[in-house]
Scaffold this active site. Structure first.
Site, PDB file in Angstrom:
ATOM      1  N   SER A  12      -2.595  -3.056   6.377  1.00  9.68           N
ATOM      2  CA  SER A  12      -2.474  -4.702   7.203  1.00  9.68           C
ATOM      3  C   SER A  12      -3.396  -4.734   8.476  1.00  9.68           C
ATOM      4  O   SER A  12      -3.662  -4.548   8.426  1.00  9.68           O
ATOM      5  CB  SER A  12      -1.188  -5.292   6.945  1.00  9.68           C
ATOM      6  OG  SER A  12      -0.681  -6.420   8.031  1.00  9.68           O
ATOM      7  N   HIS A  39      -4.542  -7.542   4.273  1.00  8.57           N
ATOM      8  CA  HIS A  39      -3.564  -8.918   4.753  1.00  8.57           C
ATOM      9  C   HIS A  39      -4.503  -9.761   5.948  1.00  8.57           C
ATOM     10  O   HIS A  39      -4.792  -8.669   6.406  1.00  8.57           O
ATOM     11  CB  HIS A  39      -2.272  -8.567   5.143  1.00  8.57           C
ATOM     12  CG  HIS A  39      -1.410  -8.281   4.137  1.00  8.57           C
ATOM     13  ND1 HIS A  39      -0.050  -7.819   4.886  1.00  8.57           N
ATOM     14  CD2 HIS A  39      -0.935  -8.125   3.406  1.00  8.57           C
ATOM     15  CE1 HIS A  39       0.915  -7.078   4.070  1.00  8.57           C
ATOM     16  NE2 HIS A  39       0.184  -7.571   2.828  1.00  8.57           N
ATOM     17  N   ASP A 131       5.061  -4.680   2.727  1.00 11.06           N
ATOM     18  CA  ASP A 131       4.981  -4.414   1.716  1.00 11.06           C
ATOM     19  C   ASP A 131       4.023  -3.586   1.484  1.00 11.06           C
ATOM     20  O   ASP A 131       3.488  -2.640   2.140  1.00 11.06           O
ATOM     21  CB  ASP A 131       3.235  -5.745   2.119  1.00 11.06           C
ATOM     22  CG  ASP A 131       2.940  -6.526   0.816  1.00 11.06           C
ATOM     23  OD1 ASP A 131       3.689  -6.260  -0.160  1.00 11.06           O
ATOM     24  OD2 ASP A 131       1.987  -7.313   0.926  1.00 11.06           O
TER      25      ASP A 131
END
EC number: 3.1.1.61
Length: 349
Positions: A12, A39, A131
């Site tokens: 991310s 992401h 995540d």
């Protein structure tokens, strides 16, 4: 003999730089397939495959539904989850966001664990929140190997730290050591991991179990078997959960603040809410159509014909969606009301 040839990677914040360092250290003859979720905003464009291709010897492309093969980096495109399926197949889905992201890391990790078990190596790199943690649990439970970037080495420590502390990864290493570790894991002898194989079958996947529970709850609700229990419905006024009253002769629901409905009244409220939601969707599609047309005009004035065509394609698609809802749902359902004028494929009324 099984080999570790499926590497799933999640990143991310700070992920692009981390991925560049990672692929730079892998050899051109690397005998594994790499799948990457980083992401990105769903409406944005991703140049990550081009960046990774320039950074190392492995070719990287955006993933597409179809076959995968070793020695290649497949990157999840914006707005789509990337999942793996049996028979060296991958698939893009537009499913619900997970952990507020699409693409999300957990769907990739879970699907790899479900279908490829001990062949999987998961890697969690820099990023915020958590995540990838649930997916790491799935990989380890299926007998795969879990790797996390050393949180002290990450731009943002939360994501690898969560995976390490909650899932208990097998290796925690700084980014500089990760390419060598992956090479050793892929080319080295297969060794059983502690607790391996407890989720090797799809039926043992927690996400699959939760889906079956939802389906079972919906069936029992439809068959009138949830009197005195929390129903699957929500209160039209406050959005809270509705309990079904324990009354055999009357189907009635009440939320925890006191709003109460008989089944017939609740059905009317749901019908009104559904129509309002559909008109909101039509309005949003129309606004998006006009806005993308405006952006197409700006790009054409700048001499960027390719960008203009891309925005015009979006405008055409959203215009069709708005017209489909009006024609096939709102008008077909006899909901009444005044419809907006049709929008042609160029976004014009």
């Amino acid at each position: 003999m099984a080999v570790r040839d499926i590497i799933v990677i999640g990143a991310s914040a700070g992920g692009t730089e981390a991925l560049v360092h990672l692929v730079r250290g892998l050899p051109a003859s690397f005998p594994a397939s790499l799948f990457v979720v980083c992401h990105v905003p769903s409406g944005g464009r991703s140049f990550l495959p081009e960046i990774l291709s320039r950074s190392g010897p492995l070719l990287a492309t955006h993933a597409a539904t179809g076959e995968f093969f070793p020695g290649h980096v497949f990157v999840a495109p914006p707005g789509h989850h990337l999942v793996l399926e049996p028979g060296a197949q991958m698939r893009l889905t537009h499913g619900p966001r997970e952990n507020s992201h699409r693409p999300a890391i957990d769907p990739l990790f879970r699907s790899a664990a479900r279908h490829y078990g001990v062949r999987v190596i998961s890697v969690v790199l820099t990023g915020s929140l958590s995540d990838g943690t649930a997916g790491t649990l799935a990989v380890r439970a299926a007998g795969g190997v879990a790797v996390a970037q050393d949180p002290r080495d990450a731009v943002v420590a939360a994501m690898p730290q969560s995976a390490s502390q909650i899932a208990g990864v097998d290796h925690v290493v700084p980014l500089a050591d990760m390419p060598r570790l992956l090479i050793d894991l892929v080319r080295g002898p297969m060794q059983a991991q502690p607790g391996a194989g407890t989720m090797s079958a799809q039926s043992n996947d927690p996400s699959e179990r939760s889906s079956r529970m939802v389906e079972q709850t919906m069936r029992s609700q439809a068959h009138g078997e949830r009197r005195g229990q929390v129903s699957m419905f929500t209160c039209p006024e406050c959005g809270g959960a509705l309990w079904q009253m324990d009354e055999p002769a009357l189907i009635q629901f009440r939320c925890h603040v006191g709003h109460a409905y008989t089944a017939e009244v609740l059905l009317t409220e749901q019908t009104d809410a559904l129509e309002a939601a559909l008109w909101t969707a039509v309005r949003t599609f129309r606004e998006k159509t006009v806005l993308t047309q405006q952006l197409a005009t700006r790009e054409r004035e700048r001499g960027n014909e390719q960008g203009a065509e891309r925005f015009e394609e979006q405008a055409s698609q959203t215009a069709r969606y708005a017209n489909l809802i009006v024609e096939h749902v709102l008008h077909a359902g006899g909901t009444g009301g005044v419809s907006p004028p049709d929008i042609d494929d160029r976004g014009a009324p």
